[in-house]
Structures are given as structure tokens and as C-alpha cells.
Design an enzyme around this catalytic site. Structure first.
Site, PDB file in Angstrom:
ATOM      1  N   GLU A 118       0.828  -1.220   0.000  1.00 35.62           N
ATOM      2  CA  GLU A 118       0.000   0.000   0.000  1.00 35.62           C
ATOM      3  C   GLU A 118       0.861   1.269   0.000  1.00 35.62           C
ATOM      4  O   GLU A 118       0.640   2.180   0.794  1.00 35.62           O
ATOM      5  CB  GLU A 118      -0.953   0.002   1.199  1.00 35.62           C
ATOM      6  CG  GLU A 118      -1.859  -1.218   1.251  1.00 35.62           C
ATOM      7  CD  GLU A 118      -2.952  -1.115   2.314  1.00 35.62           C
ATOM      8  OE1 GLU A 118      -2.799  -0.327   3.265  1.00 35.62           O
ATOM      9  OE2 GLU A 118      -3.971  -1.817   2.173  1.00 35.62           O
ATOM     10  N   GLU A 265      -6.127  -8.257  -0.045  1.00 35.34           N
ATOM     11  CA  GLU A 265      -6.587  -8.379   1.342  1.00 35.34           C
ATOM     12  C   GLU A 265      -8.078  -8.094   1.383  1.00 35.34           C
ATOM     13  O   GLU A 265      -8.541  -7.127   0.786  1.00 35.34           O
ATOM     14  CB  GLU A 265      -5.900  -7.355   2.264  1.00 35.34           C
ATOM     15  CG  GLU A 265      -4.393  -7.483   2.372  1.00 35.34           C
ATOM     16  CD  GLU A 265      -3.789  -6.445   3.340  1.00 35.34           C
ATOM     17  OE1 GLU A 265      -4.543  -5.754   4.046  1.00 35.34           O
ATOM     18  OE2 GLU A 265      -2.551  -6.335   3.356  1.00 35.34           O
TER      19      GLU A 265
END
Ligand SMILES: *[C@@H]1O[C@H](CO)[C@@H](O)[C@H](O)[C@H]1NC(C)=O
Ligand SMILES: *[C@@H]1O[C@H](CO)[C@@H](O)[C@H](O)[C@H]1NC(C)=O
Ligand SMILES: *[C@@H]1O[C@H](CO)[C@@H](O)[C@H](O)[C@H]1NC(C)=O
Length: 481
Positions: A118, A265
């Protein structure tokens, strides 16, 4: 026989990789004070039919345990190494050392390299914006030069905040990459396309709910809502579909409408917030898993066998609690590899094969540390609780969490015990200036588990992390006292 045997072997290998498609994967993070030994975790993965794992590094111990299994692996380069990977020689060394070296019969089936985690998260304020794409390019180039380009792809797990819907009614069809990174994202997705690599995105309906108290509760789950989002005649009844299709639209606008998408995720935490509990987690997974099994896809990408990694496998009690106390409670298994609730990963309904617990887990003795009211100066209690919670995980004491209902003594005992367990039940770790004592009586209540830690060496790296956490720990300790 030679060539036929080889062809048969090839087709078997082909069969094998297609078996792994669509089978649910998990994220295996290891930021725990007493992590489960990798061998035990790998056996647990096998026992549960889990054939894909996503890691957050390329730890040798973890990869050695995975060697020889048929589990497909995504290894990762942490954000703090992205700048280093802007040097091609360093990228080449990383690939040699952490990918090529496992590429042998009986080695590790590395399928992806996650470049960063991220890295474009809005809260990083652009820290990794200029180093991510060159790192990605270098890593893929090194993989290609090592002759592994056909089987190993570099990708970048991105938070869903890299795209949004700038239209006033926030419809998925208006999805675009975030304005401040649009150029870089466009280059990145074109690079993925050139290399047949997938886009990887993390989607968290729980965080939508957590971030916005006006977020419609039902919209976070999959059972429908009375107020769907209407978009060109499509009724979106859950935020997962809407979020995914916002990405599909952003990819289309960036010129790569068919780029494959991996859900890096997705999951629901079970403690540490008013909306984080096993009941809601179970509701979320009960909606998610069957629709994945049906290969339902989303309105803009229907009938797709989505490639999904649940977050996460096991609770991690040394993770940063900056995002929230729930951050340490994402596991579908607890810290000791016990399933938190019954769940069938294959999405069968009614559920047929439920999660099975980790085997051969060794626990410390059944001893707890509790408050000793007559043992010391009670005016020192608050300081001692602060100390205990600075070096262990007290997040279950927070508002709306499993241990929030304890009385004052219960709070102190809980904190003391967490420290005592984190320290491997060392005798001196239950002194607390006379305010602590060891007992063999289970202190757990119906809601709140006073744990016994597993008998594994404390993770020194996590411990160093905990020292850092002391800096931010005032948040929790001020709540407790
Ligand atoms: C390989 O990965 C490990 C673990 O993530 C890392 O510490 C190490 O620096 C990497 N090796 C190279 C040569 O970059
Ligand atoms: C303590 O009691 C709780 C609740 O009854 C139970 O779930 C837990 O397994 C017990 N712990 C141990 C170590 O026996
Ligand atoms: C115990 O701690 C929780 C959370 O830190 C707090 O909300 C609660 O008021 C405390 N209970 C007592 C009786 O001090």
C-alpha cells in the site's frame, strides 16, 4: 518414454496451477510477540486446504517451511526497501536471493512478488510515490532476466484509496485513479499489462464503516440493503462490489479494461472496536465466501473466479495500532492457531469442512498474573498498568471490545497477565512493585479470555517494534486509567 513423460508432467503441472486458481488464499503476517513456528503454520495451511499465501517479506524461515509444499506464494518487498530497489543491482540481488534461490524441484512455488505494501496510502503523504514504479520495473526486469518471467510476476498491493469516484453521486462507473497519482498509476497499470501481471487491491468494507459513522451498516455486508446505489440501471447492494467496480472503471479509463485484478486483502476483525467481533466477522465471511465459490464476480466483471487472499490468517499482537485497536485482531485464527468461529473456506452451503486448529502447539504452563491488592502501594497501580500495556497487547480492553466489561481489578489483572505472558511467564515479570502475583486459577470470563501464551521464543524484531510502540501507547494507556 522421455518426452511423453515430460509432456504428461507438464500437463499435470498445468492442472495443478489451475487447481490453485479460485481457491481462497490467506495473508500470513508474522508481527506477533510469540509467533507460531512456521512449520506448524504450514501444516495448518495444508490441513485447511489453503493453497495460496501472501507474505509481507521474504523471510527465510517462513520460506524454508513452505518449501516442498504445493502452496503458491506471494513474497514481498517492504516499503522501506523500495528506494533501495531503485538501484537495478540491488533489485537483481533481491531476486537472486529471495526468488531464484527457491526455484528448484522441492523448492518454493513463488508466483508473485509484491513490491511494497500500500505504498500510495494517502496517509503516507507521498513518501513512496517516486520510488515505487522504478522498484517495480527493476524487480520485474530482474525476474525476467533470471528466466522466471513466465511464472513469476511483480505486482503492487494497493489500498483502495488509490481510486475514487469523483462524480457527485459516487457511482462505480465514474471511477478514476486518484488525481495526485493518476499519471503514475496509468504508467503502472500499463506496465502490468505489458508483463501479464495483475493489479492487486485491498478492499475493506469494515474500514468504510469504521471511518464514517453515517455509513449504511447493511451495505458493508452481502445480504442486500434497502438503499442500493443506482448506477446506469445497476443496483449496488454492497460496498465490496461497488468498490471493485470503481476500480474496474478506473482501469478502463487508464486504457487497460481487461487487466486481471487480485484482491490482496479482504476480511473482518474480531475485536478492538464496537463493530469488530466474531458475530459480524462471521456474517461478513458467510456472505463473501459463498459468492466467491459461485464465481459470481461483480456487475462490471460478472462470472469471474476472483483471486482472493483473506486478511488474515493469524492475529498479530505486535502490529501498530495507529489504524485502530482492531488492527491486532484480523485473524481467522487466534494467536495460537485456534479457529475463532466455524467457517468453510470453500464457501459450501451449508458449510461442510470447517476450519481445523493448528496441531502440536505448545503452551506455557497454566499460570496467570493478577493484581495483588495487599502487596504494594496502590497509588502506583496506574503506572504499572501503563508499563504492562506498553510492552504487550491490551487492545481487548478498549471500548466495545471483548474485555471492556471488566471491573477495575479485572483491568489491572488483564494488563499484568498480558505482560507476564509476553515475557514468557518470567517470574520477575509479575512483580509490578508488589502489586502483581501469580495464580494457577483461570481468570477468564465468558467474554474475555485471559490468555496463556504459546511456548515459542519471543520475536526480538517484534520486541524492537514494541519499543517503538511505546511512543504511541499513551493512547491506550490513557483509556485504561
Ligand atoms: C531478501 O529478503 C529478506 C527478507 O525480507 C531481506 O531481509 C533481504 O535483505 C533480502 N535480500 C536481499 C539480497 O535484498
Ligand atoms: C480459561 O477459561 C476459558 C473460559 O472458560 C477457556 O475458554 C480457556 O480455554 C481456559 N484457559 C485455559 C488455559 O485453560
Ligand atoms: C476498565 O478499562 C476499560 C477500558 O480501558 C474502561 O472503559 C473501564 O471503565 C475500566 N473499568 C473500571 C472499573 O475502571
Amino acid at each position: 518414454m522421455g518426452i511423453y513423460c515430460f509432456l504428461m508432467w507438464l500437463s499435470l503441472v498445468g492442472l495443478y496451477s489451475s487447481v490453485a486458481e479460485g481457491v481462497i488464499g490467506v495473508n500470513w503476517g508474522t508481527m506477533a510477540i510469540h509467533p507460531l513456528p512456521p512449520k506448524i503454520v504450514v501444516q495448518m495451511l495444508k490441513d485447511n486446504g489453503i493453497k495460496k499465501v501472501k507474505l509481507f517479506d521474504a523471510d527465510q524461515g517462513t520460506l524454508s517451511a513452505l518449501a516442498g509444499s504445493d502452496i503458491e506464494v506471494m513474497v514481498a518487498i517492504p516499503n522501506n526497501m523500495l528506494a533501495i530497489m531503485n538501484d537495478y543491482d540491488a533489485a537483481k540481488r533481491w531476486v537472486d536471493r529471495n526468488v531464484s534461490v527457491y526455484n528448484f524441484n522441492g523448492g518454493v512455488q513463488i508466483k508473485y512478488v509484491a513490491v511494497g505494501n500500500e505504498p500510495f496510502l494517502a496517509s503516507y503523504n507521498g513518501l513512496f510515490i517516486h520510488t515505487t514504479l522504478p522498484a517495480l520495473q527493476n524487480i520485474q526486469k530482474a525476474i525476467n532476466e533470471a528466466g522466471l518471467g513466465d511464472t513469476v510476476k511483480a505486482t503492487v498491493p494497493l489500498n483502495a484509496d488509490v481510486y475514487n469516484s469523483p462524480s457527485s453521486n459516487q457511482v462505480p462507473s465514474a471511477g478514476r485513479f486518484r488525481a495526485d497519482i493518476r499519471d503514475i498509476m496509468t504508467q503502472m497499470v500499463q506496465f502490468f499489462k505489458q508483463n501479464n501481471a495483475p493489479f492487486t487491491v485491498n478492499i475493506y468494507p469494515f474500514l468504510s464503516l469504521y471511518a464514517n459513522k453515517d455509513f449504511p451498516f447493511d451495505y458493508a455486508f452481502f445480504e442486500g440493503t434497502s438503499k442500493p446505489v443506482m448506477d446506469n440501471g445497476i443496483a449496488y447492494t454492497n460496498v465490496f462490489d461497488a468498490n471493485f467496480d470503481t476500480l474496474v472503471s478506473a482501469l478502463k479509463a487508464a486504457g487497460v479494461p481487461d487487466l486481471p485484478i487480485i484482491i490482496g486483502e479482504v476480511g473482518w476483525p474480531t475485536d478492538g472496536d464496537i463493530n469488530a467481533n466474531t458475530r459480524y466477522a462471521q456474517r461478513f465471511y458467510n456472505g463473501l465466501l459463498p459468492r466467491l465459490a459461485r464465481k459470481q464476480g461483480t456487475p462490471l466483471r460478472p462470472n469471474v473466479d476472483l483471486d482472493v487472499y483473506l486478511f488474515g490468517l493469524i492475529d498479530e499482537d505486535a502490529k501498530s495500532i495507529d489504524p485502530g485497536f482492531f488492527e491486532r485482531h484480523w485473524g481467522i485464527f487466534g494467536y495460537d492457531g485456534q479457529p475463532k468461529f466455524p467457517m468453510d473456506l470453500s464457501g459450501q452451503q451449508p458449510p461442510s469442512k470447517l476450519l481445523s486448529a493448528a496441531k502440536n502447539v505448545k503452551y506455557l504452563p497454566k499460570k496467570w498474573c493478577v493484581i495483588n491488592r495487599d502487596g504494594g502501594d496502590m497509588s502506583k497501580l496506574a503506572d504499572n498498568i501503563n508499563y504492562a500495556c506498553s510492552f504487550s497487547d491490551c487492545t481487548s480492553l478498549g471500548y466495545g471490545s471483548s474485555c471492556n466489561g471488566l471491573d477495575a481489578d479485572g483491568n489491572a489483572s488483564y494488563a499484568f497477565n498480558m505482560y507476564f505472558q509476553a515475557q514468557g511467564q518470567k517470574e520477575l515479570s509479575c512483580v509490578f512493585q508488589g502489586l502483581g502475583k501469580v495464580t494457577t486459577q483461570n481468570q477468564s470470563t465468558e467474554q474475555c479470555n485471559f490468555i496463556i501464551q504459546i511456548d515459542s521464543p519471543a520475536n526480538l524484531c517484534s520486541f524492537a517494534m514494541l519499543w517503538l510502540l511505546v511512543l504511541v501507547s499513551w493512547t491506550i494507556t490513557t483509556i485504561i486509567v
